[in-house]
Design a protein around this motif. Structure first.
Motif, PDB file in Angstrom:
ATOM      1  N   LEU B 189       0.740  -1.148   0.015  1.00 42.91           N
ATOM      2  CA  LEU B 189       0.057  -0.231  -0.077  1.00 42.91           C
ATOM      3  C   LEU B 189       0.694   1.267   0.022  1.00 42.91           C
ATOM      4  O   LEU B 189       1.691   1.512   1.311  1.00 42.91           O
ATOM      5  CB  LEU B 189      -0.977   0.004   1.218  1.00 42.91           C
ATOM      6  CG  LEU B 189      -1.980   1.263   1.465  1.00 42.91           C
ATOM      7  CD1 LEU B 189      -2.603   1.575   0.069  1.00 42.91           C
ATOM      8  CD2 LEU B 189      -2.722   1.171   2.561  1.00 42.91           C
ATOM      9  N   LEU B 190       0.709   1.958  -1.069  1.00 43.41           N
ATOM     10  CA  LEU B 190       1.935   2.900  -1.452  1.00 43.41           C
ATOM     11  C   LEU B 190       1.224   4.326  -1.398  1.00 43.41           C
ATOM     12  O   LEU B 190       0.288   4.550  -2.143  1.00 43.41           O
ATOM     13  CB  LEU B 190       2.639   2.712  -2.736  1.00 43.41           C
ATOM     14  CG  LEU B 190       3.456   3.625  -3.352  1.00 43.41           C
ATOM     15  CD1 LEU B 190       4.630   3.716  -2.286  1.00 43.41           C
ATOM     16  CD2 LEU B 190       3.915   3.244  -4.718  1.00 43.41           C
ATOM     17  N   ILE B 191       1.753   5.125  -0.597  1.00 42.11           N
ATOM     18  CA  ILE B 191       1.334   6.472  -0.647  1.00 42.11           C
ATOM     19  C   ILE B 191       2.278   7.647  -1.530  1.00 42.11           C
ATOM     20  O   ILE B 191       3.432   7.311  -1.083  1.00 42.11           O
ATOM     21  CB  ILE B 191       1.320   7.311   0.785  1.00 42.11           C
ATOM     22  CG1 ILE B 191       0.018   6.768   1.447  1.00 42.11           C
ATOM     23  CG2 ILE B 191       1.336   8.731   0.941  1.00 42.11           C
ATOM     24  CD1 ILE B 191      -0.451   7.304   2.706  1.00 42.11           C
ATOM     25  N   GLU B 192       1.745   8.213  -2.380  1.00 41.34           N
ATOM     26  CA  GLU B 192       2.774   9.151  -2.969  1.00 41.34           C
ATOM     27  C   GLU B 192       2.135  10.420  -3.378  1.00 41.34           C
ATOM     28  O   GLU B 192       0.945  10.689  -3.599  1.00 41.34           O
ATOM     29  CB  GLU B 192       3.146   8.353  -4.127  1.00 41.34           C
ATOM     30  CG  GLU B 192       4.626   7.558  -4.091  1.00 41.34           C
ATOM     31  CD  GLU B 192       5.616   8.256  -3.739  1.00 41.34           C
ATOM     32  OE1 GLU B 192       5.578   9.485  -3.906  1.00 41.34           O
ATOM     33  OE2 GLU B 192       6.523   7.876  -3.339  1.00 41.34           O
ATOM     34  N   GLN B 193       3.114  11.531  -3.460  1.00 38.16           N
ATOM     35  CA  GLN B 193       2.776  12.720  -4.006  1.00 38.16           C
ATOM     36  C   GLN B 193       3.427  12.569  -5.555  1.00 38.16           C
ATOM     37  O   GLN B 193       2.809  13.303  -6.471  1.00 38.16           O
ATOM     38  CB  GLN B 193       3.391  13.664  -3.396  1.00 38.16           C
ATOM     39  CG  GLN B 193       2.856  14.077  -2.078  1.00 38.16           C
ATOM     40  CD  GLN B 193       3.010  15.529  -1.665  1.00 38.16           C
ATOM     41  OE1 GLN B 193       3.230  16.497  -2.336  1.00 38.16           O
ATOM     42  NE2 GLN B 193       3.037  15.487  -0.069  1.00 38.16           N
ATOM     43  N   ASN B 194       4.312  11.716  -5.748  1.00 41.49           N
ATOM     44  CA  ASN B 194       4.917  11.678  -6.941  1.00 41.49           C
ATOM     45  C   ASN B 194       3.762  10.563  -7.771  1.00 41.49           C
ATOM     46  O   ASN B 194       4.283   9.228  -8.048  1.00 41.49           O
ATOM     47  CB  ASN B 194       6.400  10.874  -6.911  1.00 41.49           C
ATOM     48  CG  ASN B 194       6.931  10.653  -8.104  1.00 41.49           C
ATOM     49  OD1 ASN B 194       6.568  10.909  -8.861  1.00 41.49           O
ATOM     50  ND2 ASN B 194       8.329  10.322  -8.123  1.00 41.49           N
ATOM     51  N   ALA B 195       2.782  11.136  -8.494  1.00 46.19           N
ATOM     52  CA  ALA B 195       1.748  10.242  -8.624  1.00 46.19           C
ATOM     53  C   ALA B 195       1.882   9.568 -10.027  1.00 46.19           C
ATOM     54  O   ALA B 195       1.615   8.520 -10.092  1.00 46.19           O
ATOM     55  CB  ALA B 195       0.386  11.248  -9.045  1.00 46.19           C
TER      56      ALA B 195
END
Ligand SMILES: Nc1ncnc2c1ncn2[C@@H]1O[C@H](COP(=O)(O)OP(=O)(O)O)[C@@H](O)[C@H]1O
Ligand SMILES: [Mg+2]
Lengths: 295, 237
Positions: B189-195
C-alpha cells in the motif's frame, strides 16, 4: 597537604562521587527517554533510606535481606510513581509532566514527614561496611572503599545492557522516537518502566552507600543530594550515562577538596556555580548531544 | 483475489477537526495499491490508523477479514502489517545492523536469512552495517527504512511517500525494489505525491482530497484520466 592526606581525600572524593554517579544515572536515563527531569528522584533516594530503617530496625532483618527489600520497595515506588503521575501525561505538554514531578517530590517529603516525623531517625549500622581498614598509610571505612568499585561495576553492567541487549536497543530507540518504536512492535510503556526500574535500583544502592556512614535520615535528606546529582547529570550532558558518571565523580572530588581546604560552607555553593558555568559555556554538558525535540 | 485489507468508513479527527472523512478502500492480496493526493489530504493519517498509531473516531478495518481497529501497534505488526513511515525515521543513534534487528523486534527466531535477504536487496547496507544510521544519505536511509520493515516478515507493507526528497535515480531504485518485493508476494500500500511513478506500478489506485476519496480505478485508468493529468501529473491539455 601530605601525600597521604591527599590520597585520603581522593578516596573520599571518588567514593561520594560514586554515589552521586549512581543517582545521577537515574536522572539522566529518565531524561533521555521521557525528556523529563524527575524531580522526585532525590526523594525516592530518601524513601529508600526509610525502607532500610524499616527492614533492619522495625523488622530486624539481617542486612543482606534488608538490602534486597530496600531495592525491591524502591523499584516498586519508582515504577508506581511513573504509572500514576507521569504516564497519564504522555502526550501532554512537557511543562505539565515537570510540574507533576515537582508535585511528587513534595508529596514524598510530606508523606515521609507524616509517617516518620520530621525528626531525624537513626540509620542502622551495617557491621562490616563501617569497619575501618588501613592500607598504605590510609585508613578508611569499608563502605568508602567499596563504593567506587561497586559504582564502576554497575556502570559497566549498565553500559553492556544498553549497548548489547535487545531491551537496551529498545531503550535507545524509544529515547529517539516513540512513534517509530511502536511501529517496530516495541511496547514503549514497558521500556519506560524498565528505565525507572534501573534508575531506582541504582538509587537504592546509592542510598545504602550514602547513609551507612551517616548517623540519620530525615524527610528532606534527599533534596540536596538529589539536586547535586541532577547537576552532575547536566554537567555531564543530560541523557548521557557516561556523562552522568563523570559529572558525579567531578562533583564528589571537588566538594571533598573544597571541604578539605577549610571552605565547608562553600562546597555546595560551588556545585551551583558549576551548574551556572556549564550552562553558560556548554549548555549541552560534557557529553551531551544537541537537545532535539522528540516527535 | 481476496482483499487482505478492507477499510470501511474511516473517520479520523484531530481535536475536533476531521482529517479523514469516511473513506472506503480495499487492498487486494498480492497487489500494489496506491493512494495519491496533495499535501494534507489525509494520506499519512490513513496509514497511521491502519497501524494503530492513531485511534480513528469511527471505522472498520478488516485485515484478512478480522477487525483490527482498536488493536495496539505491536499487535498489528505481529499480524504482518508494517509501515515505512514518512521521512524514513530510521533510528539515527543505532547502527544499520541494529536498525534492521529492531525491525524484527517481535520475532524470536533466527534473523540470519532475513538479514541476508535485505542485504541482497540493498548491497549498500551491507557495506555500512556498522555505521550509525544518522550518518547515511537520504537514499540509504530510505533503503534502511524499507529493509527494517521487511525484517518483520510482513504480509502487507505500507509506505508513506518513500520518494520524498530523493534524487530521481534513487527514486527509480526504490520503485524497482517496491516491485521486486511485491513480486515475492508482499502486498504493497503505497502513498505518493509522485503520482506519475506510483500510478505506473500500481494495480489499483485511489485519489484522496481533503479527507475524501474522489476517484478510484486501475493505475492505467487514472494515468489516462484528464483531471488526474492536470491536477497531479503536471500536464496541461
Ligand atoms: N497530529 C496531528 N494533530 C493535528 N492535526 C494533524 C495531525 N496530523 C495531521 N494533522 C492534520 O490532518 C490533516 C491530514 O494530514 P496528513 O494525514 O498528514 O496528510 P498527508 O499525509 O496527506 O499530507 C492535515 O490537515 C494535517 O494538518
Ligand atoms: Mg503525509
Amino acid at each position: 597537604m601530605t601525600t597521604n592526606a591527599f590520597l585520603q581525600y581522593c578516596l573520599t572524593g571518588i567514593s561520594i562521587g560514586g554515589i552521586y554517579a549512581l543517582i545521577a544515572i537515574g536522572y539522566t536515563m529518565v531524561y533521555g527517554i521521557l525528556r523529563l527531569i524527575n524531580f522526585a528522584h532525590g526523594d525516592i533516594f530518601m524513601m529508600a533510606a526509610y525502607f532500610m530503617i524499616f527492614s533492619m530496625v522495625n523488622f530486624a532483618l539481617p542486612w543482606y535481606v534488608a538490602i534486597i527489600v530496600v531495592i525491591t520497595a524502591t523499584v516498586i515506588l519508582g515504577v508506581t510513581i511513573e504509572r500514576i503521575a507521569y504516564k497519564p501525561l504522555r502526550s501532554a505538554p512537557r511543562m505539565s509532566i515537570m510540574i507533576s514531578a515537582i508535585g511528587v517530590s513534595y508529596f514524598l517529603q510530606n508523606v515521609a514527614t507524616y509517617l516518620f516525623s520530621a525528626l531525624p531517625k537513626p540509620y542502622p549500622a551495617i557491621g562490616f561496611l563501617t569497619k575501618i581498614i588501613s592500607f598504605g598509610g590510609i585508613s578508611t571505612s569499608v563502605v568508602t572503599f567499596i563504593t567506587p568499585i561497586l559504582t564502576l561495576a554497575f556502570v559497566f553492567i549498565l553500559m553492556q545492557l544498553i549497548n548489547h541487549t535487545k531491551i537496551g536497543m529498545a531503550m535507545r530507540a524509544v529515547s529517539k522516537d516513540f512513534e517509530t518504536s511502536q511501529l517496530m512492535g516495541i511496547k514503549i510503556n514497558r521500556v519506560i518502566s524498565f528505565t525507572f526500574v534501573i534508575g531506582c535500583f541504582l538509587a537504592a544502592i546509592g542510598s545504602v552507600l550514602y547513609f551507612t556512614p551517616r548517623p540519620s535520615v530525615y524527610p528532606l535528606a534527599g533534596s540536596l543530594p538529589g539536586l547535586k546529582c541532577f547537576i552532575a547529570a547536566v554537567f555531564g550532558g543530560i541523557g548521557s550515562v557516561p556523562g552522568a558518571v563523570l559529572g558525579g565523580f567531578i562533583i564528589g572530588l571537588s566538594e571533598t577538596f573544597i571541604k578539605a581546604a577549610g571552605y565547608s560552607e562553600f562546597s555546595d555553593v560551588f556545585t551551583f556555580i558549576l551548574l551556572i558555568v556549564i550552562l553558560l559555556i556548554k549548555p549541552t554538558g560534557l557529553f551531551g548531544e544537541k537537545i532535539t525535540e522528540k516527535v | 483475489m481476496s482483499n487482505i485489507l478492507e477499510i470501511k468508513n474511516l473517520v479520523v479527527s484531530y481535536g475536533g477537526i476531521e482529517a479523514v472523512k469516511g473513506i472506503n478502500m480495499v487492498v487486494p492480496e498480492g497487489e500494489i495499491v496506491t493512494l495519491i493526493g496533495a499535501n494534507g489530504a489525509g494520506k499519512s493519517t490513513t496509514l497511521k490508523s491502519i497501524s494503530g498509531l492513531v485511534k480513528p473516531k469511527q471505522a472498520s478495518i478488516l485485515y484478512k477479514g478480522k477487525e483490527i481497529v482498536g488493536q495496539s501497534p505491536d499487535f498489528i505488526v505481529s499480524q504482518g502489517i508494517t509501515l515505512v513511515p514518512e521521512g524514513r525515521r530510521v533510528f539515527p543513534n543505532l547502527t544499520v545492523l541494529e536498525n534492521l534487528k529492531i525491525g524484527a523486534y517481535l520475532r524470536k527466531d533466527n534473523l540470519k536469512d532475513d538479514l541476508e535477504y535485505v542485504f541482497t536487496l540493498f548491497p549498500r547496507l551491507r557495506e555500512r552495517e556498522w555505521q550509525m544510521a544518522g550518518t547515511l544519505s537520504g537514499g540509504e536511509q530510505q533503503m534502511l527504512a524499507v529493509g527494517r520493515a521487511l525484517m518483520s516478515r510482513p504480509k502487507v507493507i505500507m509506505m508513506d511517500e518513500p520518494s520524498l526528497g530523493l534524487a530521481p535515480l534513487v527514486v527509480k531504485d526504490i520503485f524497482n525494489i517496491i516491485q521486486t518485493i511485491n513480486k515475492e508476494g508482499i502486498t504493497v500500500l503505497l502513498i505518493e505525491q509522485n503520482a506519475n511513478m506510483a500510478l505506473k506500478i500500481a494495480h489499483k489506485a485511489y485519489v484522496i482530497e481533503t479527507g475524501t476519496i474522489t476517484m478510484e480505478g486501475t493505475g492505467d485508468e487514472l494515468l489516462a484520466n484528464e483531471e488526474i493529468k492536470q491536477a497531479y501529473l503536471g500536464k496541461t491539455k
